[in-house]
Write an enzyme that holds these catalytic residues in place. Structure first.
Site, PDB file in Angstrom:
ATOM      1  N   ASN A  55      46.897  48.681  32.963  1.00 17.52           N
ATOM      2  CA  ASN A  55      45.446  48.661  33.125  1.00 17.52           C
ATOM      3  C   ASN A  55      44.785  49.454  32.007  1.00 17.52           C
ATOM      4  O   ASN A  55      44.892  50.669  31.958  1.00 17.52           O
ATOM      5  CB  ASN A  55      45.052  49.257  34.487  1.00 17.52           C
ATOM      6  CG  ASN A  55      43.538  49.392  34.607  1.00 17.52           C
ATOM      7  OD1 ASN A  55      42.783  48.701  33.920  1.00 17.52           O
ATOM      8  ND2 ASN A  55      43.079  50.293  35.454  1.00 17.52           N
ATOM      9  N   SER A  56      44.125  48.757  31.113  1.00 15.90           N
ATOM     10  CA  SER A  56      43.492  49.454  29.997  1.00 15.90           C
ATOM     11  C   SER A  56      41.989  49.584  30.180  1.00 15.90           C
ATOM     12  O   SER A  56      41.289  50.023  29.289  1.00 15.90           O
ATOM     13  CB  SER A  56      43.781  48.704  28.697  1.00 15.90           C
ATOM     14  OG  SER A  56      43.126  47.445  28.727  1.00 15.90           O
ATOM     15  N   LYS A  57      41.504  49.184  31.362  1.00 13.33           N
ATOM     16  CA  LYS A  57      40.048  49.245  31.544  1.00 13.33           C
ATOM     17  C   LYS A  57      39.652  50.522  32.271  1.00 13.33           C
ATOM     18  O   LYS A  57      39.036  50.474  33.334  1.00 13.33           O
ATOM     19  CB  LYS A  57      39.560  48.016  32.329  1.00 13.33           C
ATOM     20  CG  LYS A  57      39.651  46.717  31.539  1.00 13.33           C
ATOM     21  CD  LYS A  57      38.308  46.169  31.152  1.00 13.33           C
ATOM     22  CE  LYS A  57      38.446  45.103  30.079  1.00 13.33           C
ATOM     23  NZ  LYS A  57      38.458  43.730  30.597  1.00 13.33           N
ATOM     24  N   ASN A  58      40.047  51.662  31.756  1.00 14.57           N
ATOM     25  CA  ASN A  58      39.535  52.894  32.328  1.00 14.57           C
ATOM     26  C   ASN A  58      39.195  53.907  31.244  1.00 14.57           C
ATOM     27  O   ASN A  58      39.876  54.031  30.230  1.00 14.57           O
ATOM     28  CB  ASN A  58      40.472  53.447  33.416  1.00 14.57           C
ATOM     29  CG  ASN A  58      41.599  54.291  32.891  1.00 14.57           C
ATOM     30  OD1 ASN A  58      41.394  55.351  32.301  1.00 14.57           O
ATOM     31  ND2 ASN A  58      42.823  53.845  33.121  1.00 14.57           N
TER      32      ASN A  58
ATOM     33  N   ASP B 243      42.019  40.836  25.278  1.00 15.20           N
ATOM     34  CA  ASP B 243      40.616  40.713  25.708  1.00 15.20           C
ATOM     35  C   ASP B 243      39.772  41.098  24.504  1.00 15.20           C
ATOM     36  O   ASP B 243      39.565  42.285  24.242  1.00 15.20           O
ATOM     37  CB  ASP B 243      40.330  41.633  26.889  1.00 15.20           C
ATOM     38  CG  ASP B 243      38.853  41.653  27.263  1.00 15.20           C
ATOM     39  OD1 ASP B 243      38.491  42.394  28.195  1.00 15.20           O
ATOM     40  OD2 ASP B 243      38.050  40.932  26.623  1.00 15.20           O
TER      41      ASP B 243
END
Lengths: 326, 317
Positions: free
Chosen positions: A105-108, A141
C-alpha cells in the site's frame, strides 16, 4: 525476514521478558475498534516497547511487523525513526524496507514522509534512486499524488533534472490525458536549472502541445497547458497565430468535442484577439443561432449547448462580454 | 437508484460503528490510529442529521481528553503521538458538544503555533512534514480557539498563495498539481483569514465546475479522474466560499450522492454500488447540506462544522 510471522509474539522466546500493554479505551470507548487478534497482540507489544522507549534491534523488527499490519500507523513510523537513529541503522536498507511496505500500500502520507526523511539524510547521492522509486510507483498509478510530490521534492532538493522532460513525454505518450504529467512538464520547464525558463521553452512547448491537442481535442489538460505557456504575456497569447489556428482546426472537425476549442477561442476574444473572417465563419458553422450576433456571445451560446452541465457558467461568461470585446 | 436520503439508516450505521466492540473488519483495524478523525466524521454527520443526542457526551469528551499529549496536541487515539490532524478533529468534536471551555486553550494553541515554519508553512508535527493541509488545519483550529494572533498570518497566507497554480487551483506545495482536496484547504484558510481576494475566483470557479461529470453528475478531484462522493465536499465547499456554486448542476450532483447510499444498511460509498465507509458517509451528508437538501442542517463550508456550532463560537466570549 527472520521472524516467523505465524508464531504469536507471546510465544516467541525473544519477547519473553516483555509485558504487553493493552489499550486502555475506558469502559465505553467511542468508535471502538474491533481488533483482529494478531493485530491486537502486535500492537500490545509495540505499546510496551514504545512506553519503555526501547530502541533496540528487536524493537526495529517489531515496528516492521506492526507496519506490515497497518502501514498508516503514524506513531509506529515515528518510533521507528527514533530507533533507526539510536542504532545508527543503515539507511540504504531502510530505503529497501520502505519499498517493501509500498508494495502492499503506497497510498499513505506516513510512508512518503518517512521516505523523504531517509532520503534527505542520504543526500544528493540518492537522487537517481528516488527518481527510480517514484517511476516504479507511477508505472502502477501514473497520477499517484504522493509519488509526484516526492518526485518534485527530489528534483528540488537532490537534483536529477536531466531526463525529466523526456520522462513527462514518456508518460504522455502512454496517456495524453494524464494531468499530473502535464503539471510535471510545467514544473520542469519553469524550474529546471538546465533549461532556459518558460519564455525560452515556449516555442517548442507550444508546438508539442498543439500536436497533443490535435490528436485528442477533448483533453482538458493539454488546452490548459497551452494557455499556461503564455503566463503573464497576453500579447503573445493573442498574437501567436498557432494558438487561434489550433482552435479553428478543431472546430472544423466533426468527429470531436468542441468545448475546449470554443472556450479557448472565447478567452482569446475576451483578451483582445481581433477575429478574422475565418474565425467568424468557423464559429457560425456551429451555430443554430442568429449569425450576426457578437462573436464572443455566439461562442458562449454554443458552449451552453455543447457543454450543458456548465450552462450556468457559460451564461455568466456571456453576461460579462462587453461590446468592446467583439 | 435512490430518490431520498435514508437518514435513519445512516444514523443506525454510524451508531453501530460506534457501539459494537467485537466487529471484525479490515476497516476497524486500519482505523485505529485515526479514530479521532473517524469520531469527528461520525459525530458531525449525526449533528447534521440532528441526532447528536444519540451518543453520550460525557463518554466522548472524556475519551477525547485522554488523547491529549503533554505538548498540548491531540493524538489519533489513546497512547499515540500528537499531530495537528487529530488536534483539529478533537477541537471540532469539543465544539460540537459546546465543550471548548474544558480546554487549556493556551496549551493547544501553543502546540499548533509552534509548528509554523520560517516560510509561513506548517508542519504536521515535530517530524516536519509540510503540506497546505496543515496550513488549513492550523488556521481553522486557531480560529475556533480565537488565537490566530499566535501565528504569523501574513506569512501563512503568502505561503498558501505560493502554492497557487496557473489554473487557479492549489496543490500541497509550490508547483504541485492542483487537487480539489488541497484547494479546499487553501481556500478555507484564505477565507478564515479574510484573504479570499488572493484567489482568482472566476478562474478557480471554472476549474472547479469542470470537475462535474456530465454522465454521472458526480465530481472528481482533478482532470480525467473518476468522480467520488468526497469531492462533493471538497469542490462544493470551495465553490461556496468563492461564491460560484451556481456553476455546477446541483440536481445531478444530489442524485449522484443519493445513488451512492447503501439503502439497506446505511452508509455512503465513494460512488454508486461500492462499499460504504464513515469517511464517505460524512462527506456525502456534508455535500447534501451544502446543496441545501431538506432535513440536513446547514454546514459551514470553511470550518466544516454545523453553522449553529460556529455561530455559538463566534458570537460568544
Amino acid at each position: 525476514m527472520d521472524f516467523d510471522e505465524t508464531v504469536p509474539l507471546s510465544q516467541r522466546s525473544e519477547w519473553a521478558d516483555v509485558v504487553p500493554l493493552t489499550q486502555d479505551d475506558g469502559p465505553n470507548p467511542v468508535v471502538p475498534i474491533a481488533y483482529k487478534e494478531e493485530f491486537r497482540e502486535t500492537m500490545d507489544y509495540f505499546r510496551a516497547i514504545y512506553f519503555s522507549d526501547e530502541r533496540s534491534p528487536r524493537a526495529l523488527r517489531l515496528t516492521e511487523e506492526t507496519l506490515r499490519l497497518n502501514s498508516g500507523n503514524y506513531t509506529v513510523w515515528h518510533f521507528r525513526r527514533l530507533v533507526l537513529e539510536a542504532l545508527n541503522h543503515d539507511l540504504f536498507e531502510e530505503l529497501e524496507f520502505i519499498e517493501r511496505i509500498a508494495e502492499d500500500n503506497s497510498k499513505n502520507y506516513q510512508l512518503w514522509h518517512h521516505r523523504r526523511w531517509v532520503a534527505e539524510k542520504l543526500g544528493p547521492d540518492v537522487a537517481g534512486r528516488e527518481l527510480e522509486f517514484t517511476r516504479r510507483v507511477l508505472s502502477l498509478d501514473a497520477k499517484h499524488y504522493h509519488a509526484w510530490s516526492h518526485r518534485q521534492w527530489t528534483l528540488r532538493a537532490l537534483g536529477g533534472w536531466e531526463d525529466e522532460l523526456d520522462y513527462c513525454h514518456e508518460l504522455l505518450e502512454a496517456d495524453v490525458f494524464n494531468n499530473s504529467a502535464w503539471n510535471q512538464r510545467y514544473y520542469v520547464i519553469t524550474r529546471s536549472p538546465l533549461l532556459g525558463g518558460l519564455e525560452a521553452m515556449r516555442e517548442s512547448e507550444v508546438s508539442y502541445t498543439i500536436k497533443a491537442i490535435l490528436a485528442n481535442p477533448a483533453n482538458e489538460s493539454s488546452w490548459r497547458y497551452l494557455k499556461a505557456l503564455y503566463k503573464d504575456d497576453k500579447e503573445s497569447w493573442i498574437s501567436d497565430s498557432s494558438v487561434s489556428s489550433v482552435c479553428l482546426n478543431v472546430l472544423s472537425r466533426t468527429d470531436c468535442f468542441h468545448g475546449f476549442a470554443l472556450s479557448t477561442l472565447l478567452d482569446l476574444l475576451c483578451d483582445g484577439l481581433r477575429p478574422t473572417n475565418e474565425h467568424k465563419d468557423s464559429v457560425r458553422a456551429l451555430a443554430n443561432e442568429e449569425p450576426d450576433t457578437n462573436l464572443a456571445i455566439l461562442v458562449c451560446t454554443i458552449l451552453g449547448r455543447v457543454d450543458p452541465i456548465r450552462a450556468n457558467y457559460w451564461a455568466w461568461r456571456k453576461s460579462k462580454i462587453t461590446v468592446a470585446a467583439m | 437508484m435512490a430518490d431520498k436520503l435514508v437518514a435513519d439508516k445512516h444514523l443506525r450505521y454510524i451508531l453501530n460503528l460506534m457501539a459494537e466492540k467485537k466487529k471484525e473488519s479490515f476497516e476497524s483495524v486500519v482505523m485505529d490510529h485515526l479514530r479521532m478523525n473517524g469520531a469527528y466524521w461520525g459525530l458531525t454527520t449525526l449533528s447534521l442529521l440532528d441526532k447528536l443526542g444519540s451518543v453520550s457526551e460525557d463518554e466522548v469528551v472524556s475519551w477525547v481528553m485522554t488523547c491529549q499529549h503533554e505538548s498540548g496536541g491531540f493524538a489519533g487515539n489513546t497512547g499515540h503521538d500528537p499531530h495537528v490532524l487529530y488536534t483539529l478533529s478533537a477541537v471540532q468534536i469539543l465544539a460540537l458538544f459546546d465543550k471548548l471551555n474544558i480546554l487549556d486553550v493556551e496549551k493547544v494553541s501553543n502546540y499548533i503555533a509552534g509548528l509554523q515554519n520560517e516560510d509561513g508553512s506548517f508542519s504536521g508535527d515535530i517530524w516536519g512534514e509540510v503540506d497546505t493541509r496543515f496550513s488549513y488545519i492550523a488556521i481553522c483550529c486557531l480560529s475556533i480557539l480565537k488565537c490566530l494572533d499566535k501565528i504569523n498570518v501574513k506569512k501563512a497566507v503568502d505561503y498558501i498563495v505560493s502554492c497557487k497554480n496557473l489554473d487557479g487551483g492549489f496543490g500541497c506545495s509550490p508547483g504541485a498539481e492542483s487537487h480539489a482536496g488541497q484547494i479546499f484547504c487553501c481556500v478555507g484558510a484564505l477565507a478564515i483569514t479574510g484573504n479570499l481576494h488572493r484567489v482568482d475566483k472566476d478562474l478557480l470557479g471554472w476549474w472547479l465546475c469542470e470537475r462535474q461529470d456530465y454522465e454521472s453528475g458526480g465530481l472528481n478531484g482533478r482532470p480525467e479522474k473518476l468522480p467520488d462522493v468526497c469531492y462533493s465536499w471538497w469542490v462544493l465547499s470551495s465553490l461556496i466560499m468563492i461564491d460560484r456554486v451556481h456553476w455546477i448542476e446541483k440536481a445531478k450532483l444530489v442524485k449522484f450522492i443519493l445513488d451512492s447510499q447503501d439503502m439497506d444498511n446505511g452508509g455512503i460509498s465513494d460512488r454508486p454500488s461500492y462499499t460504504v465507509d464513515i469517511f464517505h458517509t460524512y462527506f456525502g451528508v456534508a455535500g447534501l447540506s451544502l446543496l441545501e437538501y431538506p432535513g440536513v442542517k446547514t454546514i459551514d463550508p470553511a470550518y466544516a462544522l454545523p453553522v449553529h456550532v460556529i455561530n455559538r463560537i463566534l458570537f460568544t466570549k
